[in-house]
Design a protein around this motif. Sequence first.
Motif, PDB file in Angstrom:
ATOM      1  N   SER A 143      90.415 -14.356   1.016  1.00 15.87           N
ATOM      2  CA  SER A 143      90.635 -13.236   1.844  1.00 15.87           C
ATOM      3  C   SER A 143      92.235 -12.677   0.976  1.00 15.87           C
ATOM      4  O   SER A 143      92.253 -12.778   0.249  1.00 15.87           O
ATOM      5  CB  SER A 143      91.944 -13.735   3.462  1.00 15.87           C
ATOM      6  N   GLU A 158      97.287 -13.991   9.981  1.00 19.86           N
ATOM      7  CA  GLU A 158      96.636 -14.358  11.157  1.00 19.86           C
ATOM      8  C   GLU A 158      94.806 -14.125  11.019  1.00 19.86           C
ATOM      9  O   GLU A 158      94.339 -15.060  11.582  1.00 19.86           O
ATOM     10  CB  GLU A 158      97.212 -14.351  12.610  1.00 19.86           C
ATOM     11  N   ILE A 165      92.645 -16.134   8.564  1.00 20.87           N
ATOM     12  CA  ILE A 165      92.775 -16.912   8.580  1.00 20.87           C
ATOM     13  C   ILE A 165      91.471 -17.139  10.048  1.00 20.87           C
ATOM     14  O   ILE A 165      90.607 -18.316  10.542  1.00 20.87           O
ATOM     15  CB  ILE A 165      93.917 -17.965   9.315  1.00 20.87           C
ATOM     16  N   ARG A 166      91.863 -16.087  11.584  1.00 18.39           N
ATOM     17  CA  ARG A 166      90.767 -16.043  12.336  1.00 18.39           C
ATOM     18  C   ARG A 166      89.489 -16.193  11.789  1.00 18.39           C
ATOM     19  O   ARG A 166      88.812 -16.903  12.270  1.00 18.39           O
ATOM     20  CB  ARG A 166      91.385 -15.520  13.386  1.00 18.39           C
ATOM     21  N   ASP A 168      90.339 -19.294   3.760  1.00 18.37           N
ATOM     22  CA  ASP A 168      90.783 -20.658   2.744  1.00 18.37           C
ATOM     23  C   ASP A 168      91.425 -20.843   1.641  1.00 18.37           C
ATOM     24  O   ASP A 168      92.685 -21.121   1.415  1.00 18.37           O
ATOM     25  CB  ASP A 168      89.709 -21.402   2.052  1.00 18.37           C
ATOM     26  N   LEU A 211      94.146 -17.404   0.659  1.00 19.17           N
ATOM     27  CA  LEU A 211      95.117 -16.385   0.506  1.00 19.17           C
ATOM     28  C   LEU A 211      95.176 -15.602  -0.163  1.00 19.17           C
ATOM     29  O   LEU A 211      96.373 -15.959  -1.617  1.00 19.17           O
ATOM     30  CB  LEU A 211      96.179 -15.745   1.678  1.00 19.17           C
ATOM     31  N   CYS A 243     101.559 -21.640   6.619  1.00 20.42           N
ATOM     32  CA  CYS A 243     100.562 -22.049   5.442  1.00 20.42           C
ATOM     33  C   CYS A 243     100.731 -23.044   4.848  1.00 20.42           C
ATOM     34  O   CYS A 243      99.727 -23.491   4.305  1.00 20.42           O
ATOM     35  CB  CYS A 243      99.197 -21.003   4.278  1.00 20.42           C
ATOM     36  N   PHE A 269      97.755 -25.589   3.573  1.00 20.46           N
ATOM     37  CA  PHE A 269      96.315 -24.256   3.739  1.00 20.46           C
ATOM     38  C   PHE A 269      96.940 -23.049   2.796  1.00 20.46           C
ATOM     39  O   PHE A 269      96.340 -22.768   1.997  1.00 20.46           O
ATOM     40  CB  PHE A 269      96.779 -23.439   4.853  1.00 20.46           C
ATOM     41  N   SER A 299      96.716 -20.186  -2.460  1.00 25.79           N
ATOM     42  CA  SER A 299      97.065 -19.423  -2.449  1.00 25.79           C
ATOM     43  C   SER A 299      98.097 -18.171  -3.385  1.00 25.79           C
ATOM     44  O   SER A 299      99.233 -18.858  -3.880  1.00 25.79           O
ATOM     45  CB  SER A 299      97.780 -18.118  -0.954  1.00 25.79           C
TER      46      SER A 299
END
Length: 242
Positions: A12, A179, A182-183, A187, A189, A228, A233, A237
């Motif tokens: 993302s 958010e 993530i929604r 995987d 950022l 994160c 997570f 990123s």
Amino acid sequence: MSEVGDPKKKRSLILAGGGLKVAFQAGVLQVWLDEAGLTFDHADGASGGIFNLAMYCQGMTGTQIADNWRNLPPILIAQFNWEQYVKLFYAESILRLDNFREKVFPRWGLDWNAIHATKHEATFNVYNFSKYELEVLTPDMMTEDFLIAGVSLPMWFPPVVINGNTYIDPVYITDANIEEAIRRGADELWVIWTVSERGEWNPGFVAEYFQIIETCANGRGGGLFERCRDSNFGQSSHRGSK
């Protein structure tokens, strides 16, 4: 932890706001999209970042987006809202964004048909003050009014009324909608953060106003980035900042 660039991961792109520093953001897009050849499964924009997101959704290359900023005469960015000054403390705003509608968007070549038909999964953030709600809009829902509303900082620019609701810049709620990414299953950022992180307090109305923005954006964003990291997570990123 996944390796950066793992094709199995959903990546993302997060385009944060930051005033005219989103021109720096466009330079990062030139590197990431054109020179590094990165692709993204989702992109999100907030505040000034939605300008770059609109051009990205239209299908412009990173270089085209960056060149649009490089070739933009500063005088076109905004104009004084002279007719409001007689109202003194009850003036609607200090500046107006009519130049963006009338001169900047045509100069950039924004094509709403192309934006609406984009193949990119993308989300634009605006704040509905009438309902006290953050609204997340997909490209097919975007209009010129929403694009202006998404950068309409209170006091500086007038709010935009759409379908009877008053909209403003969402920066007080979010300057990077982590958010939402993530929604949507992200995987990785990849965040281009363009809000100052110097932590230096300066006097004066203009400086203090934007230091309030820094407080909201960095306070909210920093907490999300920390969450994160805590969940592992965000270990893969990337966050570009200035």
